[in-house]
Design a protein around this motif. Structure first.
Motif, mmCIF file in Angstrom:
data_model
loop_
_atom_site.group_PDB
_atom_site.id
_atom_site.type_symbol
_atom_site.label_atom_id
_atom_site.label_comp_id
_atom_site.label_asym_id
_atom_site.label_seq_id
_atom_site.Cartn_x
_atom_site.Cartn_y
_atom_site.Cartn_z
ATOM 1 N N UNK A 114 53.330 33.376 55.132
ATOM 2 C CA UNK A 114 54.102 34.598 54.878
ATOM 3 C C UNK A 114 53.320 35.538 53.970
ATOM 4 N N UNK A 115 53.251 36.799 54.356
ATOM 5 C CA UNK A 115 52.558 37.792 53.545
ATOM 6 C C UNK A 115 53.332 38.075 52.260
ATOM 7 N N UNK A 116 52.590 38.324 51.198
ATOM 8 C CA UNK A 116 53.198 38.703 49.928
ATOM 9 C C UNK A 116 53.737 40.127 50.059
ATOM 10 N N UNK A 117 54.925 40.347 49.554
ATOM 11 C CA UNK A 117 55.579 41.654 49.682
ATOM 12 C C UNK A 117 54.677 42.764 49.125
ATOM 13 N N UNK A 118 54.622 43.877 49.835
ATOM 14 C CA UNK A 118 53.719 44.968 49.451
ATOM 15 C C UNK A 118 54.116 45.592 48.119
ATOM 16 N N UNK A 119 55.384 45.525 47.770
ATOM 17 C CA UNK A 119 55.792 46.053 46.462
ATOM 18 C C UNK A 119 55.179 45.228 45.336
ATOM 19 N N UNK A 120 55.047 43.910 45.548
ATOM 20 C CA UNK A 120 54.397 43.049 44.556
ATOM 21 C C UNK A 120 52.912 43.353 44.497
ATOM 22 N N UNK A 121 52.293 43.546 45.664
ATOM 23 C CA UNK A 121 50.868 43.905 45.704
ATOM 24 C C UNK A 121 50.619 45.198 44.946
ATOM 25 N N UNK A 122 51.485 46.206 45.170
ATOM 26 C CA UNK A 122 51.332 47.495 44.478
ATOM 27 C C UNK A 122 51.504 47.340 42.975
ATOM 28 N N UNK B 33 62.700 33.234 47.146
ATOM 29 C CA UNK B 33 63.995 33.322 46.471
ATOM 30 C C UNK B 33 63.941 34.421 45.423
ATOM 31 N N UNK B 34 62.858 34.430 44.666
ATOM 32 C CA UNK B 34 62.557 35.535 43.759
ATOM 33 C C UNK B 34 61.068 35.501 43.410
ATOM 34 N N UNK B 35 60.553 36.639 42.989
ATOM 35 C CA UNK B 35 59.136 36.801 42.661
ATOM 36 C C UNK B 35 59.027 37.616 41.388
ATOM 37 N N UNK B 36 58.034 37.298 40.570
ATOM 38 C CA UNK B 36 57.812 38.091 39.366
ATOM 39 C C UNK B 36 56.322 38.117 39.044
ATOM 40 N N UNK B 37 55.932 39.124 38.265
ATOM 41 C CA UNK B 37 54.541 39.292 37.836
ATOM 42 C C UNK B 37 54.507 39.422 36.324
ATOM 43 N N UNK B 38 53.669 38.643 35.679
ATOM 44 C CA UNK B 38 53.405 38.787 34.246
ATOM 45 C C UNK B 38 52.130 39.600 34.104
ATOM 46 N N UNK B 39 52.257 40.798 33.555
ATOM 47 C CA UNK B 39 51.095 41.665 33.381
ATOM 48 C C UNK B 39 50.408 41.350 32.060
ATOM 49 N N UNK B 40 49.204 40.858 32.142
ATOM 50 C CA UNK B 40 48.394 40.590 30.957
ATOM 51 C C UNK B 40 46.933 40.813 31.318
ATOM 52 N N UNK B 41 46.113 41.026 30.313
ATOM 53 C CA UNK B 41 44.671 41.196 30.503
ATOM 54 C C UNK B 41 43.962 40.415 29.416
ATOM 55 N N UNK B 42 43.171 39.422 29.826
ATOM 56 C CA UNK B 42 42.366 38.646 28.888
ATOM 57 C C UNK B 42 40.914 38.712 29.332
ATOM 58 N N UNK B 43 40.026 38.993 28.398
ATOM 59 C CA UNK B 43 38.611 39.099 28.721
ATOM 60 C C UNK B 43 37.795 38.586 27.548
ATOM 61 N N UNK B 44 36.802 37.758 27.829
ATOM 62 C CA UNK B 44 35.938 37.235 26.773
ATOM 63 C C UNK B 44 34.522 37.088 27.323
ATOM 64 N N UNK B 45 33.554 37.017 26.420
ATOM 65 C CA UNK B 45 32.140 37.051 26.806
ATOM 66 C C UNK B 45 31.452 35.758 26.387
ATOM 67 N N UNK B 46 30.780 35.132 27.352
ATOM 68 C CA UNK B 46 29.887 33.981 27.108
ATOM 69 C C UNK B 46 30.564 32.822 26.369
ATOM 70 N N UNK B 47 31.850 32.612 26.594
ATOM 71 C CA UNK B 47 32.529 31.506 25.902
ATOM 72 C C UNK B 47 33.234 30.567 26.869
ATOM 73 N N UNK B 48 32.998 30.741 28.175
ATOM 74 C CA UNK B 48 33.657 29.899 29.166
ATOM 75 C C UNK B 48 35.134 30.194 29.334
ATOM 76 N N UNK B 49 35.601 31.295 28.747
ATOM 77 C CA UNK B 49 37.032 31.608 28.821
ATOM 78 C C UNK B 49 37.877 30.617 28.050
ATOM 79 N N UNK B 50 37.361 30.165 26.899
ATOM 80 C CA UNK B 50 37.955 29.071 26.132
ATOM 81 C C UNK B 50 39.406 29.335 25.753
ATOM 82 N N UNK B 51 39.717 30.550 25.325
ATOM 83 C CA UNK B 51 41.071 30.893 24.893
ATOM 84 C C UNK B 51 41.844 31.678 25.953
ATOM 85 N N UNK B 52 41.238 31.864 27.124
ATOM 86 C CA UNK B 52 41.895 32.589 28.204
ATOM 87 C C UNK B 52 42.843 31.669 28.971
#
Length: 488
Positions: A303-311, A388-407
């Protein structure tokens, strides 16, 4: 819905105790370990579980686990009881599992004549080894086998599978262990060449029947979907019955899929994302539900993900151009009592950044790896795997040269809800955020540790849910290492 859990509520209190402190926040309690007693000489830590005797943590100077490893044993209030170093010369720790009595660990040994051995060790609650079983041994100069170790929900049954290449055949050697003894063992020839298959996720049921995913291809570097075949396999070590079920077609890319066994409905479910244009594309989700006795599909849903979620994730402009989601990794599959499931996924990817700088007029290059962990997508599916229901948690995590240790995120599942925890910023002034969902998708969000008071960062990859109502999380607090235990 999600497991056995009865929440208890208490007013906000702060108690300073001799061995740490407790912080009660609404429906959950935060227990801190005493930092003064913790080992500070090792860099890698992994919470491995809890039983009636307390909490167990695995430690090493890195994640290779060669030559030795350390286990720390805490009581349930996170007071350190004891620790012990286990020396494994010319060997490597393969897996460690906490059970009702203590824990078991598996060691891969390398002899001088290039013989490989896998052994299983049983340890009691005082960290003393009480028994060893030799599981598997190769011939001289044989190729190193691929080891896969599975166990049932109450950790009383262990399936140790080794897959090796022999005369252009893939040999599955299996050992089913119960009550510290090998109950069943043998070998089976798999129908695929060793270098043409990849063995993925797997599990066993309470009888010891093994289920696992295989990707098969003669051209693993190919970019064409038609060159890849994905199967769910079932193997019964008692009857030697082997069955397989193809789960894709020549036009479908499958990515980041997992296999779960729903003990409440006695169904095997393969689920993940699919695409039609390239491997990392997440055009939609798929679920294939099967009876373990026959492996005949009861439900097949693409099943395709709803386009409103994609947007909502990539933006209205990109969505209107027909672009789709990509690079989502499944973090957790939660089977429901009604046969449905919850898929929790996170967009994660690595990029490389290059810079040119000059030293005495001579150009020099520098490169950095940037680890990105962004939106979290939650899909709650009903018993026939419709949204049944869908949700998105909007967050942005970015780190450099640490393997994403705290991401990344931590998931905690109990009977009434599931929780997602993360560092809202990867810096010393981060808040630790918790988002909770009930069965119907009602969401609540709160800060469980704020930056003004605690200056703490959680380490998602090293945490573990240890029982139905608690999770233990390694924490960097003011550049000092400790643990917190969240009790719900």
């Amino acid at each position: 819905m999600f497991g056995a859990f009865n929440p208890s509520f208490s007013r906000f209190t702060l108690l300073i105790l001799a061995f740490g402190f407790y912080l009660s926040l609404g429906a959950q309690q935060v227990v801190w370990a005493n930092k003064n007693n913790l080992d500070k000489k090792t860099n890698f830590t992994k919470v491995i579980g809890q039983n009636q005797h307390g909490v167990y943590v695995l430690k090493h100077k890195n994640s290779s686990f060669k030559k030795y490893f350390i286990v720390e044993h805490f009581d349930k209030k996170m007071n350190l009881l004891r620790n012990k170093m286990y020396k494994i010369n010319n060997a490597q720790l393969e897996k460690i599992i906490v059970n009702n009595d203590g824990f078991v660990f598996f060691v891969k040994n390398f002899d001088k004549n290039n013989v490989k051995r896998l052994s299983m060790h049983f340890v009691d609650s005082s960290l003393n080894e009480i028994k060893k079983i030799d599981i598997h041994q190769t011939g001289i100069n044989a190729f190193t086998p691929l080891y896969k170790i599975y166990y049932n929900t109450d950790k009383t049954l262990y399936m140790i599978a080794s897959v090796s290449d022999s005369a252009n055949q893939s040999i599955l050697q299996y050992h089913l262990v119960k009550n510290q003894e090998i109950q069943v063992q043998g070998r089976y020839i798999l129908p695929y060449a060793f270098d043409e298959m990849y063995i993925g996720d797997g599990c066993i049921d309470n009888s010891g029947q093994l289920f696992f995913l295989i990707s098969q291809s003669q051209k693993f570097k190919s970019k064409n979907a038609s060159d890849f075949f994905h199967y769910v396999m079932a193997f019964n070590p008692h009857s030697l019955n082997f069955q397989s079920q193809l789960i894709n077609n020549e036009k479908t890319y499958l990515s980041n899929y997992q296999l779960v066994y729903n003990y409440q409905t006695n169904k095997v479910q393969a689920c993940g994302f699919y695409g039609e244009n390239y491997e990392d594309e997440n055009l939609g989700y798929f679920v294939i539900s099967m009876l373990p006795t026959t492996l005949k599909p009861e439900h097949i849903v693409f099943k395709q993900i709803e386009r409103s979620i994609v947007a909502q994730i990539i933006g209205v402009k990109s969505e209107s151009k027909g672009e789709n989601l990509n690079k989502f990794d499944i973090k957790k599959i939660i089977p429901k009592a009604n046969g449905g499931l919850v898929m929790i996924s996170e967009r994660a990817f690595v990029t490389t950044q290059s810079d040119i700088f000059y030293i005495n007029g001579v150009p020099q290059s520098s490169y950095a790896k940037i680890f990105n962990n962004d939106e979290v997508l939650i899909l709650s599916l009903d018993s026939v795997f419709e949204p049944q229901w869908t949700d998105v948690v909007n967050k942005t995590q970015s780190s450099i040269n640490d393997g994403g240790f705290y991401n990344g995120i931590i998931t905690m599942v109990n009977d009434d809800e599931f929780n997602i925890l993360y560092n809202d910023r990867i810096s010393a002034n981060a808040d630790i955020v918790q988002i909770s969902y009930n069965e119907n998708g009602r969401m609540t969000k709160k800060i469980i540790l704020n930056n003004d008071q605690y200056y703490a960062l959680i380490i998602p990859a090293e945490s573990r849910q240890v029982n139905a109502n608690s999770i233990v999380i390694p924490v960097n607090q003011n550049r000092d290492f400790t643990y917190i235990k969240l009790i719900y």
